[in-house]
Design a protein around this motif. Structure first.
Motif, PDB file in Angstrom:
ATOM      1  N   HIS A  45       4.552   5.310   2.232  1.00  0.00           N
ATOM      2  CA  HIS A  45       5.012   6.693   2.377  1.00  0.00           C
ATOM      3  C   HIS A  45       5.066   7.089   3.849  1.00  0.00           C
ATOM      4  O   HIS A  45       5.983   7.790   4.286  1.00  0.00           O
ATOM      5  N   GLY A  46       4.062   6.629   4.614  1.00  0.00           N
ATOM      6  CA  GLY A  46       4.050   6.927   6.045  1.00  0.00           C
ATOM      7  C   GLY A  46       5.249   6.317   6.761  1.00  0.00           C
ATOM      8  O   GLY A  46       5.851   6.959   7.631  1.00  0.00           O
TER       9      GLY A  46
ATOM     10  N   ASP B  69       0.856  -1.178   0.000  1.00  0.00           N
ATOM     11  CA  ASP B  69       0.000   0.000   0.000  1.00  0.00           C
ATOM     12  C   ASP B  69       0.897   1.234   0.000  1.00  0.00           C
ATOM     13  O   ASP B  69       1.656   1.472   0.939  1.00  0.00           O
ATOM     14  N   LEU B  70       0.820   2.033  -1.064  1.00  0.00           N
ATOM     15  CA  LEU B  70       1.771   3.126  -1.229  1.00  0.00           C
ATOM     16  C   LEU B  70       1.607   4.212  -0.184  1.00  0.00           C
ATOM     17  O   LEU B  70       2.591   4.804   0.272  1.00  0.00           O
ATOM     18  N   ASP B  71       0.362   4.480   0.211  1.00  0.00           N
ATOM     19  CA  ASP B  71       0.151   5.498   1.248  1.00  0.00           C
ATOM     20  C   ASP B  71       0.788   5.053   2.561  1.00  0.00           C
ATOM     21  O   ASP B  71       1.432   5.859   3.256  1.00  0.00           O
ATOM     22  N   GLU B  72       0.606   3.781   2.896  1.00  0.00           N
ATOM     23  CA  GLU B  72       1.202   3.266   4.129  1.00  0.00           C
ATOM     24  C   GLU B  72       2.724   3.263   4.026  1.00  0.00           C
ATOM     25  O   GLU B  72       3.425   3.589   4.996  1.00  0.00           O
TER      26      GLU B  72
END
Length: 369
Positions: free
Chosen positions: A19-20, A14-17
């Motif tokens: 990035h986090g 998951d790219l958003d995760e």
């Protein structure tokens, strides 16, 4: 033009995760050297794989090289010619002579019945490979090792999550190594690991993969730089969340392949082994020219013309490369099964994202001559 079908694709987190997690790493100001994510991934993998200790590496070749160093292997090591070249390159880089023995047609793994005849006074270890994730005959190999006082190091690059009767194959032998390259079922883009049985061995391995440092001012041995960084460790943590789903998706692809190919004369494949939890890393088929009416290479290039990327894993044999060709154990008459397999195999595209259309096109290429 048809969309190209490749052998495998990376498992994308998951790219958003992701990035986090990258921001967390940046804010921590700790990018490598046994950081928080490195420790978390080692612990998570040990739990998932049902093994006592995991040491992460920057790729899958360096744990092989380091395993030989850690066990102080010298002289000759009995191994298989049917593998990726990293298996024997690790021996060569340690000044060790590989001694090839033939393989078992039913698994592609080293044939235990051939090992004893290859043992000499210079033999110090056996390095088998769980080919395509199919487990070796670990009991037979260990019995031979115990009889002759040999170490056993498993190249388990293909065997992530593979179990026999509920027990991880990674617990066999003295050490096992894994690859987390992007083409594997589970990946950290590039990476690897070593599996060991006790804390003392893990400590020694952890020293060796960090130049031999045992503290700020103490070096306990001539180590190497092969530790995994925080970013790939974070990526690995995310991939671990979805690896079971990816393996099951591959399983479904394997089922479709087998169903479609079961009545195709001259095409052989392997069924799942009883009691084995497979990871479906690869799906090899074996082309028998007389019955199929086409050579392996003719089918292979036909697939390429249709933008279907099968792979001739493992062709040529390691024993046929110039580095190893001159060894006595490399003589073709010593390795008839390995040569037969290398000259007939095509690994079909296998990954979790293959669509029904992809699978149909692959199978049509094989079944409609």
């Amino acid at each position: 033009m048809n969309k190209k079908i490749t052998v495998t694709s990376p498992l994308l987190p998951d790219l958003d995760e992701f990035h986090g997690l990258l921001k967390e790493i940046w804010d921590s100001k700790w990018i490598t050297n046994n950081g928080s994510f490195h420790k978390r991934l080692e612990a998570a993998l040990a739990e998932y794989l049902k093994v006592p200790y995991v040491s992460l590496f920057t790729n899958g070749t360096l744990p092989l090289i380091t395993a030989l160093q850690a066990l102080r292997i010298t002289g000759e090591v009995i191994t298989t010619p049917y593998s990726f070249v990293a298996t024997t390159h690790a021996l060569w880089w340690n000044g060790i002579k590989p001694v090839f023995v033939d393989i078992d047609w039913k698994t592609g793994c080293i044939d235990p019945n051939k090992i004893e005849a290859a043992i000499t006074p210079k033999t110090t270890a056996i390095m088998p490979v769980h080919v395509y994730g199919k487990p070796c005959d670990m009991k037979a190999i260990q019995d031979i090792a115990d009889k002759y006082g040999l170490k056993v190091i498993y190249d388990a690059a293909h065997a992530f999550g593979v179990e026999v009767n509920g027990e991880s194959v990674l617990n066999a032998g003295d050490l096992s190594t894994l690859s987390f390259h992007a083409t594997k079922v589970y990946n950290t883009v590039e990476g690897g690991a070593m599996i060991m049985h006790d804390a003392k061995t893990k400590q020694r391995i952890d020293y060796l993969k960090n130049f031999g440092f045992a503290g700020e001012t103490e070096v306990v041995g001539p180590g190497i730089n092969s530790k995994m960084d925080e970013m790939r460790s974070a990526y690995g943590l995310l991939n671990l969340k979805q690896v079971d789903a990816a393996i099951e998706a591959r399983h479904q692809v394997a089922i479709k392949y087998r169903e479609a190919l079961k009545d195709v004369e001259g095409i052989e494949y392997w069924d799942d082994l009883p009691g084995v939890k497979h990871n479906y890393s690869y799906f090899p088929i074996f082309v028998h020219e007389k019955e199929y009416g086409m050579t392996r290479d003719e089918l292979y290039f036909k697939m390429k013309e249709q933008d279907i990327l099968g792979r001739r894993y493992f062709y040529p044999l390691i024993s046929e490369f110039s580095t190893y060709r001159g060894l006595e154990s490399s003589r073709p008459e010593n390795l008839p099964v390995a040569h037969k397999m290398a000259n007939s195999v095509i690994c079909l595209p296998m990954h979790h994202a293959l669509s029904e259309t992809d699978i149909e096109r692959i199978l049509n290429c094989i079944t409609k001559k």
